[in-house]
Design an enzyme around this catalytic site. Structure first.
Site: not given
Lengths: 268, 268
Positions: A61, A119
């Site tokens: 994003d 992540y």
């Protein structure tokens, strides 16, 4: 495959990329906006003359960073990998760096072939009256609340294993269900398997590291927002089980800001 | 001073500031351009309603960062220091942070009162084929040449003490002689005293730290460019004495990029 087919499709390239997502509107190419995918496609074109659309391991994003994003694409013209890497880094803005470039088998696809992703999410705990240095602020979520890290760690442990993560998927139905977000494998619905999930202190930072076979859109940031609620005392760690069971986005915490999130690595 | 005069001029404020200079055209206010001085003046006005021009300890150039820049200005309206600091940080972009705010004696002036300043310059030595991570690139000079650090250290030592630094002053005569650049005290001409000058390794970085009673425009960056020439073997360390003696900008090395330079602290 015949030599003819091989000639037609050329070489399948795999790149490993680092980027600072601050000034990009995310991975996916958009008209007249700076995106990682579009910036990379421009650099490839300037180096090779060929216009391709590099496929990422997933769409990050706007504002999300990457240390080891992977992209793949076919190029017709041959070019030595070392030259290609150097030439790309000369054409790319310094906010995007190519770490590795190699030719891989024709069946490799950065998204479809991925087996696991990791992540990391970085929190900067602000002391009372303290400030976050400008050169850190772009890469952390600066939080002034006192945080019970033990409770956050307990909560993080409870999402390990295979679960339906609907409660942690983006609430925007368009985003939550778009097929290639994050992993493109819809056969699993919202079920994902998390192999590693935990917090660690690293200097003045508090870092959440999560490794799984795939992630729904906003999933890591929604998990972090929920763990922070636990750290602030607004949830018990054990509430994580209830939230997962509810399969409802409204049960979980807020979405943590993009700036603290790094796509660390992708495994194949 | 009478109560009347005191009322007229209000309180003399001293702020300590951090900033990421990347997106600013330097300290000094300019029409329609983002500058630190202008951004700070805007924030002060939004908090207090008063338009003032904060005086910095010196003008930092476009792209130069600060960990401990100091600014001073008078405000008529009273405001508690703690509230002022918090309100400023709310109005400022996160690339500029106020670390301290206090009322000081009326004779204090951020530039004229300064006794010493410390700068740091950060070099990131690139390994062959290596890249500089995007989140480091904004704050370092990434250098691919092999550097002889011992020679750089020897060269750095030779500028300690009191010297005429004309060879290291900005070659643009307008910049070199403008009165308030950097220290505003023209009685000394281009003579400055350096108290500390040395390189150290800090993780993967190579950091030059210099403390002196004042610095000419571009002086630290010109010193660093010259030390790097020594580190690359293009100069002997002992050439520093010759370069100082020459009192000619053309004798010294190139100006190192702004991005690696931090104004560390100012002493009064």
């Amino acid at each position: 495959m015949t030599a003819d087919e091989e000639h037609k499709i050329g070489s399948n390239w795999k790149l490993m990329l680092m980027y600072d997502g601050t000034d990009f509107l995310g991975w996916q190419v958009q008209p007249d906006r700076a995106t990682i995918q579009g910036t990379l496609a421009d650099a490839i074109q300037r180096v090779t003359g060929e216009r391709v659309l590099p496929q990422g391991s997933g769409r990050t994003d706007a504002g999300v960073h990457a240390r080891g994003q992977v992209a793949s694409f076919f190029l017709e013209a041959p070019i030595p990998a070392e030259n290609f890497l150097r030439a790309l880094n000369r054409k790319l803005p310094e906010s995007v760096r190519v770490l590795q470039a190699e030719i891989v088998g024709n069946d490799f696809h950065a998204r479809h072939s991925s087996k696991a992703k990791t992540y990391e999410y970085r929190i900067y705990p602000l002391r009372a009256g303290g400030v976050c240095a400008p050169w850190k602020a772009r890469y952390v979520w600066a939080l002034g609340w006192p945080l019970d890290v033990e409770r956050m760690q307990e909560a993080a442990g409870l999402v390990m294993g295979t679960h339906d993560f609907t409660s942690f998927a983006a609430s925007d139905p368009d985003l939550a269900t778009r097929r290639d977000n994050e992993e493109g494998d819809d056969s699993a619905g919202n079920v994902r398997t998390i192999f590693e999930s935990g917090w660690r202190a690293d200097g003045e930072l508090l870092i959440y590291r999560v490794r799984g076979d795939g992630f729904l859109h906003h999933m890591v940031r929604n998990l972090v927002g929920t763990f922070v609620d636990a750290g602030r005392g607004q949830l018990a760690a054990s509430d994580l089980a209830r939230i997962l069971d509810a399969k409802s986005r409204s049960e979980a915490g807020a979405t943590a800001p993009a700036r603290g999130l790094f796509l660390d690595s992708v495994e194949y």
